[in-house]
Scaffold this motif. Structure first.
Motif, PDB file in Angstrom:
ATOM      1  N   HIS A  65       0.818  -1.210   0.000  1.00 21.63           N
ATOM      2  CA  HIS A  65       0.000   0.000   0.000  1.00 21.63           C
ATOM      3  C   HIS A  65       0.856   1.266   0.000  1.00 21.63           C
ATOM      4  O   HIS A  65       0.527   2.227  -0.695  1.00 21.63           O
ATOM      5  CB  HIS A  65      -0.973   0.003   1.183  1.00 21.63           C
ATOM      6  N   ALA A  66       1.922   1.295   0.772  1.00 15.64           N
ATOM      7  CA  ALA A  66       2.765   2.497   0.843  1.00 15.64           C
ATOM      8  C   ALA A  66       3.402   2.815  -0.516  1.00 15.64           C
ATOM      9  O   ALA A  66       3.338   3.967  -0.963  1.00 15.64           O
ATOM     10  CB  ALA A  66       3.823   2.354   1.931  1.00 15.64           C
ATOM     11  N   GLN A  89      11.726  11.020 -10.722  1.00 19.54           N
ATOM     12  CA  GLN A  89      12.609  10.210  -9.880  1.00 19.54           C
ATOM     13  C   GLN A  89      11.811   9.534  -8.776  1.00 19.54           C
ATOM     14  O   GLN A  89      12.020   8.357  -8.475  1.00 19.54           O
ATOM     15  CB  GLN A  89      13.736  11.064  -9.282  1.00 19.54           C
ATOM     16  N   GLU A  90      10.882  10.259  -8.176  1.00 21.52           N
ATOM     17  CA  GLU A  90      10.031   9.680  -7.130  1.00 21.52           C
ATOM     18  C   GLU A  90       9.187   8.541  -7.704  1.00 21.52           C
ATOM     19  O   GLU A  90       9.000   7.510  -7.065  1.00 21.52           O
ATOM     20  CB  GLU A  90       9.142  10.752  -6.517  1.00 21.52           C
ATOM     21  N   LYS A  91       8.692   8.724  -8.928  1.00 20.74           N
ATOM     22  CA  LYS A  91       7.899   7.680  -9.583  1.00 20.74           C
ATOM     23  C   LYS A  91       8.751   6.428  -9.791  1.00 20.74           C
ATOM     24  O   LYS A  91       8.300   5.311  -9.508  1.00 20.74           O
ATOM     25  CB  LYS A  91       7.359   8.197 -10.922  1.00 20.74           C
ATOM     26  N   LEU A  92       9.969   6.608 -10.255  1.00 19.90           N
ATOM     27  CA  LEU A  92      10.853   5.453 -10.472  1.00 19.90           C
ATOM     28  C   LEU A  92      11.175   4.751  -9.161  1.00 19.90           C
ATOM     29  O   LEU A  92      11.206   3.514  -9.096  1.00 19.90           O
ATOM     30  CB  LEU A  92      12.130   5.907 -11.184  1.00 19.90           C
ATOM     31  N   ASP A  93      11.411   5.530  -8.099  1.00 24.83           N
ATOM     32  CA  ASP A  93      11.679   4.934  -6.788  1.00 24.83           C
ATOM     33  C   ASP A  93      10.475   4.142  -6.289  1.00 24.83           C
ATOM     34  O   ASP A  93      10.627   3.042  -5.752  1.00 24.83           O
ATOM     35  CB  ASP A  93      12.054   6.018  -5.776  1.00 24.83           C
ATOM     36  N   ALA A  94       9.278   4.684  -6.469  1.00 23.03           N
ATOM     37  CA  ALA A  94       8.060   3.990  -6.046  1.00 23.03           C
ATOM     38  C   ALA A  94       7.864   2.704  -6.846  1.00 23.03           C
ATOM     39  O   ALA A  94       7.458   1.679  -6.293  1.00 23.03           O
ATOM     40  CB  ALA A  94       6.852   4.908  -6.192  1.00 23.03           C
ATOM     41  N   ARG A 120       2.809   6.152  -2.774  1.00 21.40           N
ATOM     42  CA  ARG A 120       3.927   6.959  -3.283  1.00 21.40           C
ATOM     43  C   ARG A 120       3.822   7.137  -4.786  1.00 21.40           C
ATOM     44  O   ARG A 120       4.038   8.228  -5.323  1.00 21.40           O
ATOM     45  CB  ARG A 120       5.268   6.296  -2.951  1.00 21.40           C
ATOM     46  N   LEU A 121       3.493   6.057  -5.485  1.00 22.06           N
ATOM     47  CA  LEU A 121       3.354   6.117  -6.933  1.00 22.06           C
ATOM     48  C   LEU A 121       2.198   7.034  -7.326  1.00 22.06           C
ATOM     49  O   LEU A 121       2.325   7.852  -8.233  1.00 22.06           O
ATOM     50  CB  LEU A 121       3.153   4.718  -7.515  1.00 22.06           C
ATOM     51  N   SER A 122       1.079   6.912  -6.638  1.00 18.71           N
ATOM     52  CA  SER A 122      -0.068   7.762  -6.922  1.00 18.71           C
ATOM     53  C   SER A 122       0.286   9.236  -6.724  1.00 18.71           C
ATOM     54  O   SER A 122      -0.027  10.073  -7.578  1.00 18.71           O
ATOM     55  CB  SER A 122      -1.235   7.369  -6.008  1.00 18.71           C
ATOM     56  N   ALA A 123       0.938   9.555  -5.621  1.00 20.03           N
ATOM     57  CA  ALA A 123       1.332  10.943  -5.357  1.00 20.03           C
ATOM     58  C   ALA A 123       2.311  11.439  -6.416  1.00 20.03           C
ATOM     59  O   ALA A 123       2.205  12.580  -6.880  1.00 20.03           O
ATOM     60  CB  ALA A 123       1.952  11.051  -3.959  1.00 20.03           C
TER      61      ALA A 123
END
Length: 114
Positions: free
Chosen positions: A3-4, A33-38, A8-11
């Motif tokens: 879920h987390a 970058q945040e999308k790739l990390d998620a 993160r991906l949604s945000a």
């Protein structure tokens, strides 16, 4: 379990859309970058187990968001390329010529005709 990373991906996808719409290049780089990390976190969380059925629908929604963002980004790129072309700027072709060099497409255009 996952879920987390899904949150993160949604945000990240929502922020990516905002950055594209608002022409925020730095924000776009940050959220990409945040999308790739998620996505990496999602892959690690689902490794060997897959995703539970209840998360499949949410993953499909996020995939649609990502696709829609890709369409927006492609539109922005076309707009920028059109503007650059009409301003007489050159654009890298991404291909190599016979000498092994990348060439630039150069089609100078007058901004006005007298």
């Amino acid at each position: 379990m996952t879920h987390a990373p899904l949150q993160r991906l949604s945000a990240a996808l929502e922020e990516e859309r905002r950055a594209i719409v608002e022409h925020d290049v730095e924000g776009l780089v940050r959220c990409t970058q945040e999308k790739l990390d998620a996505l990496r976190a999602l892959e690690a969380a689902a490794a060997g187990y897959g995703f539970p059925d209840e998360l499949q629908a949410r993953l499909a929604e996020l995939a649609e968001m990502n696709h829609a963002n890709g369409i927006l980004l492609a539109r922005r790129r076309r707009e920028v390329n059109w503007a650059l072309r009409h301003l007489g700027r050159t654009e890298s072709s991404g291909a190599y010529d016979a000498q092994g060099q990348t060439s630039t497409l150069s089609a100078p255009r007058p901004l006005a005709v007298a």
